[in-house]
Design an enzyme around this catalytic site. Sequence first.
Site, PDB file in Angstrom:
ATOM      1  N   LYS A  44       0.834  -1.199   0.000  1.00 42.24           N
ATOM      2  CA  LYS A  44       0.000   0.000   0.000  1.00 42.24           C
ATOM      3  C   LYS A  44       0.872   1.255   0.000  1.00 42.24           C
ATOM      4  O   LYS A  44       2.021   1.219   0.444  1.00 42.24           O
ATOM      5  CB  LYS A  44      -0.880   0.018   1.258  1.00 42.24           C
ATOM      6  CG  LYS A  44      -1.922  -1.074   1.351  1.00 42.24           C
ATOM      7  CD  LYS A  44      -2.669  -0.982   2.666  1.00 42.24           C
ATOM      8  CE  LYS A  44      -3.715  -2.071   2.796  1.00 42.24           C
ATOM      9  NZ  LYS A  44      -4.833  -1.885   1.848  1.00 42.24           N
ATOM     10  N   ARG A 103     -10.371 -11.384   1.359  1.00 46.45           N
ATOM     11  CA  ARG A 103     -11.260 -12.376   0.759  1.00 46.45           C
ATOM     12  C   ARG A 103     -10.640 -13.773   0.771  1.00 46.45           C
ATOM     13  O   ARG A 103     -11.357 -14.773   0.758  1.00 46.45           O
ATOM     14  CB  ARG A 103     -11.638 -11.950  -0.657  1.00 46.45           C
ATOM     15  CG  ARG A 103     -10.494 -11.893  -1.651  1.00 46.45           C
ATOM     16  CD  ARG A 103     -10.813 -11.038  -2.869  1.00 46.45           C
ATOM     17  NE  ARG A 103     -10.876  -9.629  -2.506  1.00 46.45           N
ATOM     18  CZ  ARG A 103     -11.150  -8.658  -3.379  1.00 46.45           C
ATOM     19  NH1 ARG A 103     -11.399  -8.954  -4.650  1.00 46.45           N
ATOM     20  NH2 ARG A 103     -11.177  -7.400  -2.994  1.00 46.45           N
TER      21      ARG A 103
END
Length: 506
Positions: free
Chosen positions: A282, A356
Site C-alpha cells: 500500500k 477475501r
Amino acid sequence: MSPATVGYQAPTVTVSSALPKRKAGSSVLIVPVVNGDDEAPAKVLPSPFLDAAAVTEIEGALEALGAKGGSEQITRVVAPSLPVASVLAVGLGKRSEQYSADVIRRAAGVAARSLNGTEAALTTLSDVDLGAAIEGLILGAYRFADFRSDKTAPKDPGLREITALTADTKSGTKEAAQRAADIATAVATARDLVNTPPSHLFPVEFARRAKDLGEATGLQVEILDEKALEKAGYGGIIGVGKGSSRPPRLVRLTHKGARRKGKRVALVGKGITFDTGGISIKPAPNMHHMTSDMGGAAAVIATVVLAAKQKLPIDVIATVPMAENMPSATAQRPGDVLTQYGGITVEVLNTDAEGRLILADAIVRAGEDRPDYLIETSTLTGAQTVALGARTPGVMGSDEFRDRVAAISQAVGENAWPMPLPEELKDDLKSTVADLANVSGSRYAGMLVAGTYLREFVTDGVQWAHIDIAGPAYNTGGPWGYTGKGGTGVPTRTMFAVLEDIAASG
C-alpha cells in the site's frame, strides 16, 4: 486475567423512578431540550422528574446564555434547586411527538463526551428511550487510554455511574437497562480490540484475547495454529500469513443456545491484524489506519460473546481467521496460486486483496456446521467508501436476507445499505491458470466484485449476508454523536439485532 476483568469495563447502570433527595458531589443531570418557537430560547422537554419550578429555573439559565435546542447542541447550567452539581441540556432539534432511538442515542453520546471530570450522570433522556439513552451514554463516555503514560493519560476517572431516570417501573425495566448496557459494552469491547495497536495485537495475542472473552461467558473455544491450518488445507489463511514472522490463527467460538430444531447462525469476521498490502504494498500515507483491518473479527467476537451473555435461544458459531499481511522473502507473490480450504484454486493477482482469501477459508469451514444463516463482515474494500462513504456499510448476499440485515441495521442506527451482486461480475474473476482470480482486471464495482468472490464459497441453501465496513469500522475524522475517533465497533449492534430477530421469528 479473571472473568471479572475480561472485556471493556463500562460504567455501572442503575434505574430510578425518582431524583435523589440529596445533592451528590460532581453529578450531572442530563436533560433533553428542543428548539423554541420562532427563534425562542431552548425549551425543556416535559418530564415527570422536573416540576414547573425546576423547568423555569433551567430555561431561565438557558435563556440567559442564549442557548438553543438544536440537534446535539449542549449547554451546561447550574440549577441550585436540583440535587445535582449542574444540569447539562442537550438538544433534540425540532419538537416532535416521537424521537427516533438514534436521535436519543446520539444526544446521549454527545452529552457523555462532554462530561470530563464527571463520575456520575443522571438522565431524563431515558424516559424517552431507556435503551438508546444508556447505549449512547456508555458509548459516548468510551475512552481508550491503555498506551498513555502519566504525562498524557486522563487525570479524571471518567464517567463511572449512570442513573437512568424513567417513570416506567413495570417489570422488565431493569432487565431492559441491563440489556442496553450489555450491548454497549460489547461494542466498546470491539472498539478496544480495534484500537489496540498491531505491535500488541497480532494473531496469537488476538486469539488469546478471543479465548479469554469466550471462556468468560461459557463459549466453547477452538484455536487452530499454523501447523493445524496447513495440515487441514487452509490455503488462504496460510498464504496471507506466511509473509509475517507472527503466524496466523483460526479461532472458533460456539454458543449452544438452540432448543430442539432451533436455528443455527454462522458468523465470520476478517481478522487481519495489520495490512501492509504484502508484496502489492500500500502507499505509505495513512497506512497506520490498517490497524483497523481486523474490525470485522472484533465485531464478530463481541457479538457471539454478547449472544451467550444474553442467552439467545439459537446456536451461534463464530469462525474467525487471523493473520498479518506483510512483505518479506517468504510472502506470497502476485501470480502465485493457492488452494482455498475446500479445494478451489485461486490465482493471487494482488496480495492486497487478502481479506477475501482468509474469509473464503472461514466461510467454507463455517458451512460445514450446516448453518441456516451466515453473516460475515470485514473491512473488505476501499471501494465501499467510494460507493457509500465513511459511515454507511454495504450489505451483499442472498437478496431476502441481505435486505433483512440492511433494514435491521438501519433500525439500530448503523445504517447499512443493500447492494447487488450482478451475475456478470463473475466473469471478471476468471483466471487463465486456476479456478478463480482474487481480483478483476476492471477498476469498477470493486466492492461487488469482492462480494461475488465470497459468494463462490457459501454453501448452497444457506441464507447469507456480507457487511462491508471498510469505512464505518474506523473513524478517522472528528467525534460525532456517540462515536469517537478510532474504532467504532460497527457492525456489532447490527449483527446482534439480526441474531435477536432470528431467535424471535426464525
